[in-house]
Write a protein that holds these residues in place. Structure first.
Motif, short mmCIF file in Angstrom:
data_model
loop_
_atom_site.label_atom_id
_atom_site.label_comp_id
_atom_site.label_asym_id
_atom_site.label_seq_id
_atom_site.Cartn_x
_atom_site.Cartn_y
_atom_site.Cartn_z
N LEU A 70 -15.47 0.40 1.59
CA LEU A 70 -15.15 1.68 0.99
C LEU A 70 -16.39 2.54 1.17
CD1 LEU A 70 -13.56 3.69 -0.80
CD2 LEU A 70 -14.58 2.54 -2.78
N ILE A 107 -11.98 2.33 4.19
CA ILE A 107 -11.44 3.49 3.47
C ILE A 107 -12.57 4.50 3.35
CG2 ILE A 107 -10.52 4.34 1.27
CD1 ILE A 107 -9.33 1.52 0.88
N TYR A 108 -12.28 5.74 3.71
CA TYR A 108 -13.28 6.80 3.66
C TYR A 108 -12.81 7.88 2.69
CZ TYR A 108 -16.53 10.40 5.28
OH TYR A 108 -17.50 11.36 5.35
N GLN A 109 -13.66 8.19 1.73
CA GLN A 109 -13.34 9.21 0.73
C GLN A 109 -14.45 10.25 0.71
OE1 GLN A 109 -13.17 6.72 -2.75
NE2 GLN A 109 -11.04 6.17 -2.39
N GLU A 124 -12.41 4.68 -8.21
CA GLU A 124 -11.97 4.29 -6.86
C GLU A 124 -12.66 3.00 -6.40
OE1 GLU A 124 -9.58 5.52 -4.99
OE2 GLU A 124 -9.09 7.14 -6.38
N PHE A 132 -10.71 -0.43 -5.52
CA PHE A 132 -10.95 -1.08 -4.22
C PHE A 132 -11.29 -2.55 -4.42
CE2 PHE A 132 -14.00 -2.26 -0.86
CZ PHE A 132 -13.22 -2.08 0.26
N GLN A 174 -17.92 6.30 0.56
CA GLN A 174 -17.74 7.55 -0.16
C GLN A 174 -18.88 8.50 0.21
OE1 GLN A 174 -17.84 6.09 -4.22
NE2 GLN A 174 -15.61 6.07 -4.31
#
Length: 102
Positions: free
Chosen positions: A34, A63-65, A91, A95, A36
């Motif tokens: 993950l 996952i890229y936020q 988040e 995850f 961010q």
């Protein structure tokens, strides 16, 4: 700007070393990630590039936020009640929960 920052902690001859920049690393066998980043963070373009490279060269889940208006290490603002930082921690928790229940 990120290049100028790098010069402060690594010799120019080592800029391609994966220990200095994960962009130059090996992408096979990575665990789920993950990532961010704040939208105004100086490393945001590098984070986006890392995600693309992992997706292209690995089967690892990534996952890229991005968080609008946030800067580098914005998550540290959670202790001050920053809503976006608190959301980022939620988040992260989700995850990790998903990983542990797979």
């Amino acid at each position: 700007l990120a290049d100028n920052c790098a010069k402060l902690y690594v010799d120019r001859s080592q800029c391609q070393n994966p220990l200095a920049s994960p962009l130059h690393g090996e992408f096979s066998g990575l665990p789920p990630m993950l990532i961010q980043a704040g939208s105004v963070e100086i490393f945001e373009p590098l984070c986006a590039e890392l995600v693309l490279r992992v997706q292209k060269h690995s089967d690892s889940k990534v996952i890229y936020q991005t968080y609008t208006g946030m800067t580098h290490c914005f998550q540290l603002g959670a202790d001050l009640g920053c809503e976006k930082a608190l959301n980022a921690y939620q988040e992260i928790s989700a995850f990790l929960r998903d990983l542990w229940t797979e």
